[in-house]
Design an enzyme around this catalytic site. Structure first.
Site, PDB file in Angstrom:
ATOM      1  N   HIS A 190      -4.620  -0.711   5.874  1.00 22.17           N
ATOM      2  CA  HIS A 190      -4.132   0.095   6.992  1.00 22.17           C
ATOM      3  C   HIS A 190      -5.073   0.078   8.206  1.00 22.17           C
ATOM      4  CE1 HIS A 190      -6.790   2.862   4.989  1.00 22.17           C
ATOM      5  NE2 HIS A 190      -5.908   3.321   4.127  1.00 22.17           N
TER       6      HIS A 190
ATOM      7  N   HIS B 168     -10.408   1.082   1.734  1.00 24.79           N
ATOM      8  CA  HIS B 168     -10.226   2.063   2.800  1.00 24.79           C
ATOM      9  C   HIS B 168     -11.474   1.949   3.666  1.00 24.79           C
ATOM     10  CE1 HIS B 168      -8.656   6.006   4.439  1.00 24.79           C
ATOM     11  NE2 HIS B 168      -9.836   5.865   5.018  1.00 24.79           N
TER      12      HIS B 168
ATOM     13  N   HIS C 182       1.548   5.428  -1.707  1.00 23.26           N
ATOM     14  CA  HIS C 182       1.187   6.605  -2.508  1.00 23.26           C
ATOM     15  C   HIS C 182       2.457   7.183  -3.118  1.00 23.26           C
ATOM     16  CE1 HIS C 182      -2.917   6.781  -0.861  1.00 23.26           C
ATOM     17  NE2 HIS C 182      -2.337   6.250   0.200  1.00 23.26           N
TER      18      HIS C 182
ATOM     19  N   LYS D 153      -9.172  -0.277  -5.961  1.00 20.41           N
ATOM     20  CA  LYS D 153      -9.213   0.386  -4.655  1.00 20.41           C
ATOM     21  C   LYS D 153     -10.571   1.039  -4.428  1.00 20.41           C
ATOM     22  CE  LYS D 153      -7.914   2.124  -0.814  1.00 20.41           C
ATOM     23  NZ  LYS D 153      -6.700   2.594  -0.227  1.00 20.41           N
TER      24      LYS D 153
ATOM     25  N   ASP E 220       1.454   2.608   3.508  1.00 20.17           N
ATOM     26  CA  ASP E 220       0.614   3.796   3.323  1.00 20.17           C
ATOM     27  C   ASP E 220       1.459   5.074   3.335  1.00 20.17           C
ATOM     28  OD1 ASP E 220      -1.688   5.236   2.821  1.00 20.17           O
ATOM     29  OD2 ASP E 220      -2.332   5.279   4.912  1.00 20.17           O
TER      30      ASP E 220
ATOM     31  N   HIS F  48       0.869  -1.207   0.000  1.00 16.42           N
ATOM     32  CA  HIS F  48       0.000   0.000   0.000  1.00 16.42           C
ATOM     33  C   HIS F  48       0.893   1.240   0.000  1.00 16.42           C
ATOM     34  CE1 HIS F  48      -3.784   2.230   1.439  1.00 16.42           C
ATOM     35  NE2 HIS F  48      -2.866   3.141   1.176  1.00 16.42           N
TER      36      HIS F  48
END
Ligand code: NCD
Ligand code: ZN
Length: 348
Positions: free
Chosen positions: A177, A139, A18, A102, A250, A16
């Site tokens: 997460h 999420h 970004h 996602k 994350d 995970h």
């Protein structure tokens, strides 16, 4: 128990991450490719990565930004919207461009305005994912303004996750997460189609670290850190050797100026010291022997991907962490920045 002077692990992956785009992507991708061989790349760009063609273009941009000499495979995800086309998804997965999808509840987090309001509309997409054996990454927070932010994950399980999984029991789901004992218990109680990722920072921070003695914007991320009992449950899950829990940082870079603001952005940038931070937590729990499976084996097994072949070595050498990661747009605060960590990833 004394820690060994060094620890060699099968090369790990980050399930995970970004990476952003443009100048930020250029500045941060090397922090991850130094530590990890593969990463599941989040699609919450502006505009989001919604179709297979967007994912192919984004993948090319990431590969072009990887520092020379480093091998890195970005595993791409599509941002689920109520318009997601199951056929486009099928083509993307079959072409090896798309690895997962996602799901952001609309408004749950950074750049999630385009997210989903009604999960039932997407049953055809979930059926296609099940057919393809590709996971849905969630999420897991409700966005109902009446639900307290510290309860949003636990309420999501009851309101959304249980009904969704009852409709699609064979769909592989990663509860991303996770931050609560409730999520740990739910994942443990379910069968092999459900797993969860754990970040480095949620293994170390509770909500006091966010709010006591002054507000700490660099400890703010979503889902927000919870009370200590929850952190302890996450630690136990990570270090338990249960294959349903694996590594996902994350890591989410934001400029210092955007975090130290009247409306500070959510996200913690941990990529430069991710393995060092996880190793610190595992050592504290006398579980260094379980770090390799958590970081390098359980994730690929869940995704049905081969394990990496190489290795990385962590040395137990006290090493100060730089406060900031420079980018052409401005500095990004590094998680653990200004601290000294007991572990250091050996370069090369
Ligand atoms: C992420 C971001 O900045 O993109 N922020 C965060 O707090 N984790 C979005 C997300 O994963 O929720
Ligand atoms: Zn994220």
């Amino acid at each position: 128990m004394t820690a060994p002077p060094s620890l060699t692990l099968r090369t790990p992956d980050d399930w995970h991450l970004h990476l952003r785009d443009g100048a930020m992507l250029q500045a941060v991708v090397g922090a991850t490719s130094r530590q990890f061989r593969r990463a599941i790349v989040m699609p919450n760009l502006v505009p989001p990565v919604r179709q297979s063609a967007d994912a192919a273009r984004y993948r090319d941009a990431i590969l072009a930004a990887v520092p020379p000499g480093q091998a890195f495979d970005p595993l791409m995800t599509l941002y689920l919207t109520e318009e997601t086309d199951p056929e486009d998804l099928r083509r993307g997965v079959e072409a090896g461009i798309v690895t997962a999808v996602k799901l952001y509840p609309a408004g749950a987090t950074t750049n999630s305005d385009a997210g989903v309001r009604n999960l039932r509309v997407l049953d055809p997409v979930f059926e296609m994912l099940t057919r393809l054996g590709a996971p849905l990454l969630i999420h897991g927070e409700v966005v109902d303004p009446e639900i307290d932010i510290f309860d949003r994950e636990a309420v999501f399980i009851e309101r959304e996750l249980i009904p969704l999984r009852a409709r699609h029991p064979e769909l592989k789901v990663v509860f991303e997460h996770i931050t609560t004992a409730d999520a740990v218990a739910y994942v443990e109680s379910e069968g092999p189609t459900l797993a969860a990722t754990l970040t480095a920072h949620h293994l170390r921070l509770n909500r006091n670290d966010l709010l006591v003695g002054g507000m700490r914007p660099h400890h703010f991320c979503l889902p927000v850190a919870k009370r200590e009992t929850h952190r302890l449950a996450l630690r136990k899950a990570a270090t338990s050797g249960n294959p349903k829990f694996f590594l996902g940082t994350d890591s989410a870079p934001h400029l210092v100026a955007d975090k130290e603001s009247a409306c500070g952005c959510a996200g913690i940038f941990s990529a430069p010291i991710a393995l060092e931070s996880y190793a610190t937590s595992f050592e504290e729990d006398n579980a260094l022997g379980r770090l390799e499976a958590f970081a390098s084996e359980f994730g690929p097994r869940f995704y049905g991907l081969p394990l990496n072949k190489g290795t990385v070595t962590l040395e137990r050498i006290a090493t100060p962490v730089e406060a900031d990661w420079p980018t052409p747009l401005g500095p990004v605060r590094i998680y653990h920045g200004g601290e000294t960590l007991a572990w250091r990833l050996k370069s090369g």
